[in-house]
Motif scaffolding. Sequence first.
Motif, PDB file in Angstrom:
ATOM      1  N   THR A  71      12.281 -20.913  -2.620  1.00  0.00           N
ATOM      2  CA  THR A  71      11.817 -20.058  -1.301  1.00  0.00           C
ATOM      3  C   THR A  71      10.412 -20.519  -0.674  1.00  0.00           C
ATOM      4  OG1 THR A  71      12.397 -18.175  -3.113  1.00  0.00           O
ATOM      5  CG2 THR A  71      10.619 -17.557  -1.281  1.00  0.00           C
ATOM      6  N   VAL A  72      10.574 -20.107   0.633  1.00  0.00           N
ATOM      7  CA  VAL A  72       9.377 -20.445   1.513  1.00  0.00           C
ATOM      8  C   VAL A  72       8.995 -19.568   2.337  1.00  0.00           C
ATOM      9  CG1 VAL A  72       8.929 -22.020   3.391  1.00  0.00           C
ATOM     10  CG2 VAL A  72      10.383 -22.846   1.985  1.00  0.00           C
ATOM     11  N   GLY A  73       7.541 -19.200   2.306  1.00  0.00           N
ATOM     12  CA  GLY A  73       7.111 -17.918   3.134  1.00  0.00           C
ATOM     13  C   GLY A  73       6.231 -18.580   4.326  1.00  0.00           C
ATOM     14  N   TRP A  74       5.943 -19.997   4.166  1.00  0.00           N
ATOM     15  CA  TRP A  74       5.435 -20.492   5.256  1.00  0.00           C
ATOM     16  C   TRP A  74       6.138 -21.073   6.221  1.00  0.00           C
ATOM     17  CZ3 TRP A  74       2.213 -17.183   3.829  1.00  0.00           C
ATOM     18  CH2 TRP A  74       1.384 -17.614   2.614  1.00  0.00           C
ATOM     19  N   ILE A  75       6.780 -20.398   7.169  1.00  0.00           N
ATOM     20  CA  ILE A  75       7.762 -20.940   8.118  1.00  0.00           C
ATOM     21  C   ILE A  75       7.476 -20.247   9.562  1.00  0.00           C
ATOM     22  CG2 ILE A  75       9.656 -19.301   7.435  1.00  0.00           C
ATOM     23  CD1 ILE A  75      11.672 -21.804   7.775  1.00  0.00           C
ATOM     24  N   SER A  76       7.703 -20.593  10.494  1.00  0.00           N
ATOM     25  CA  SER A  76       7.786 -19.912  11.676  1.00  0.00           C
ATOM     26  C   SER A  76       8.581 -20.763  13.058  1.00  0.00           C
ATOM     27  CB  SER A  76       6.260 -19.861  12.282  1.00  0.00           C
ATOM     28  OG  SER A  76       6.100 -19.231  13.494  1.00  0.00           O
ATOM     29  N   THR A  77       8.883 -20.125  14.111  1.00  0.00           N
ATOM     30  CA  THR A  77       9.469 -20.761  15.188  1.00  0.00           C
ATOM     31  C   THR A  77       8.084 -21.272  16.169  1.00  0.00           C
ATOM     32  OG1 THR A  77      11.332 -19.218  15.530  1.00  0.00           O
ATOM     33  CG2 THR A  77      10.731 -20.469  17.522  1.00  0.00           C
ATOM     34  N   VAL A  78       8.265 -22.811  16.555  1.00  0.00           N
ATOM     35  CA  VAL A  78       7.236 -23.223  17.294  1.00  0.00           C
ATOM     36  C   VAL A  78       7.795 -23.746  18.633  1.00  0.00           C
ATOM     37  CG1 VAL A  78       5.803 -23.823  15.410  1.00  0.00           C
ATOM     38  CG2 VAL A  78       7.656 -25.517  16.145  1.00  0.00           C
ATOM     39  N   CYS A  79       9.070 -23.593  18.830  1.00  0.00           N
ATOM     40  CA  CYS A  79       9.516 -24.395  20.233  1.00  0.00           C
ATOM     41  C   CYS A  79      11.076 -23.876  20.370  1.00  0.00           C
ATOM     42  CB  CYS A  79       9.596 -25.824  20.180  1.00  0.00           C
ATOM     43  SG  CYS A  79      10.106 -26.511  21.831  1.00  0.00           S
ATOM     44  N   THR A  80      11.161 -23.271  21.805  1.00  0.00           N
ATOM     45  CA  THR A  80      12.560 -22.824  22.041  1.00  0.00           C
ATOM     46  C   THR A  80      13.663 -24.082  22.403  1.00  0.00           C
ATOM     47  OG1 THR A  80      11.553 -20.960  22.933  1.00  0.00           O
ATOM     48  CG2 THR A  80      13.930 -21.194  23.318  1.00  0.00           C
ATOM     49  N   LYS A  81      13.149 -24.941  23.100  1.00  0.00           N
ATOM     50  CA  LYS A  81      13.953 -25.838  23.639  1.00  0.00           C
ATOM     51  C   LYS A  81      13.112 -27.157  23.357  1.00  0.00           C
ATOM     52  CE  LYS A  81      17.244 -27.118  27.169  1.00  0.00           C
ATOM     53  NZ  LYS A  81      17.832 -26.654  28.559  1.00  0.00           N
ATOM     54  N   GLU A  82      13.635 -27.993  22.652  1.00  0.00           N
ATOM     55  CA  GLU A  82      14.597 -27.926  21.577  1.00  0.00           C
ATOM     56  C   GLU A  82      14.134 -26.887  20.854  1.00  0.00           C
ATOM     57  OE1 GLU A  82      17.527 -29.844  21.707  1.00  0.00           O
ATOM     58  OE2 GLU A  82      16.966 -30.724  23.604  1.00  0.00           O
ATOM     59  N   PRO A  83      15.163 -26.337  20.031  1.00  0.00           N
ATOM     60  CA  PRO A  83      15.103 -25.060  18.865  1.00  0.00           C
ATOM     61  C   PRO A  83      14.365 -26.110  17.579  1.00  0.00           C
ATOM     62  CG  PRO A  83      17.212 -25.762  18.927  1.00  0.00           C
ATOM     63  CD  PRO A  83      16.529 -26.514  19.952  1.00  0.00           C
ATOM     64  N   ILE A  84      12.943 -25.428  17.466  1.00  0.00           N
ATOM     65  CA  ILE A  84      12.207 -26.338  16.572  1.00  0.00           C
ATOM     66  C   ILE A  84      11.533 -25.322  15.559  1.00  0.00           C
ATOM     67  CG2 ILE A  84      10.344 -27.956  15.944  1.00  0.00           C
ATOM     68  CD1 ILE A  84      12.623 -29.048  17.304  1.00  0.00           C
ATOM     69  N   LEU A  85      11.597 -25.352  14.387  1.00  0.00           N
ATOM     70  CA  LEU A  85      11.020 -24.499  13.260  1.00  0.00           C
ATOM     71  C   LEU A  85       9.733 -25.433  12.610  1.00  0.00           C
ATOM     72  CD1 LEU A  85      13.845 -22.855  11.430  1.00  0.00           C
ATOM     73  CD2 LEU A  85      12.701 -22.140  13.508  1.00  0.00           C
ATOM     74  N   ALA A  86       8.904 -24.757  12.182  1.00  0.00           N
ATOM     75  CA  ALA A  86       7.665 -25.498  11.567  1.00  0.00           C
ATOM     76  C   ALA A  86       7.586 -24.853  10.200  1.00  0.00           C
ATOM     77  CB  ALA A  86       6.384 -25.054  12.112  1.00  0.00           C
ATOM     78  N   MET A  87       7.539 -25.496   9.080  1.00  0.00           N
ATOM     79  CA  MET A  87       7.810 -25.287   7.722  1.00  0.00           C
ATOM     80  C   MET A  87       6.656 -25.796   6.690  1.00  0.00           C
ATOM     81  SD  MET A  87      10.998 -24.969   5.174  1.00  0.00           S
ATOM     82  CE  MET A  87      11.411 -26.783   4.889  1.00  0.00           C
ATOM     83  N   GLY A  88       5.879 -25.026   6.056  1.00  0.00           N
ATOM     84  CA  GLY A  88       4.936 -25.828   5.168  1.00  0.00           C
ATOM     85  C   GLY A  88       5.644 -26.018   3.627  1.00  0.00           C
ATOM     86  N   VAL A  89       5.554 -27.214   3.253  1.00  0.00           N
ATOM     87  CA  VAL A  89       5.948 -27.271   1.854  1.00  0.00           C
ATOM     88  C   VAL A  89       5.168 -27.976   1.114  1.00  0.00           C
ATOM     89  CG1 VAL A  89       7.884 -28.283   0.316  1.00  0.00           C
ATOM     90  CG2 VAL A  89       8.355 -27.580   2.944  1.00  0.00           C
ATOM     91  N   ARG A  90       4.922 -27.882  -0.251  1.00  0.00           N
ATOM     92  CA  ARG A  90       3.997 -28.434  -1.129  1.00  0.00           C
ATOM     93  C   ARG A  90       4.876 -29.941  -1.654  1.00  0.00           C
ATOM     94  NH1 ARG A  90      -0.319 -25.884  -3.855  1.00  0.00           N
ATOM     95  NH2 ARG A  90      -0.616 -23.662  -3.243  1.00  0.00           N
TER      96      ARG A  90
END
Length: 205
Positions: free
Chosen positions: A33-52
């Motif tokens: 499970t991940v709660g630290w995730i977000s959209t950061v760019c539309t083109k190219e479509p990029i997500l940012a995710m925080g993982v320990r």
Amino acid sequence: MNKVNFKGSVMLNPTPVVLVTSKNKEDKVNVFTVGWISTVCTKEPILAMGVRPERLSYNYIKESKECVINLTTKDMVKMVDYCGVVSGKKIDKIKHLGIKLNDAVKINTPSLEESPVALECKLKSITPLGTHDLFLLEVLNVKVNEDLIDDKGKIHFERANLISYCHGEYFALNTKPLGKFGYSIMKKKTAKRKLNEKNKQKFKK
């Protein structure tokens, strides 16, 4: 309203809560499970995710350079919580929970059959930050349940009963929208258009 000040902290709420599937070189699939995730760019479509770094999936994603972001629903909330507190190092969560997997289209890592929307991602980079490292993920393909798409091709996310995470608790999203993008100026534009049309009619006369 008086404000109470807190020291700098991650108090951005609510956030999406997702289940991430990944696979190692031995084809072992893990989900967490991940709660630290977000959209950061539309083109190219990029997500940012925080993982320990100590998470098992950290190494799986780093090795395979891919993963799937599975959106979660009210019916999946117990699974979401379990996969966030139980480590894949101790138990095979896929097997224990009887989770059904769905083959990917653009990558080798499967998605969760129960998830209504699955984003197949390729790892672009990992940046060390502190307690968590920043994973930048490029979305290569998105699988959406057919029953969420109307005959005009619009995706109705409100039908999916998605959930969010807010300060340690899970919440269902309201299915009735408060408005849509641009609605705050829509009335002004409509009024202006009607006025222009009225003036054109006068000019024609």
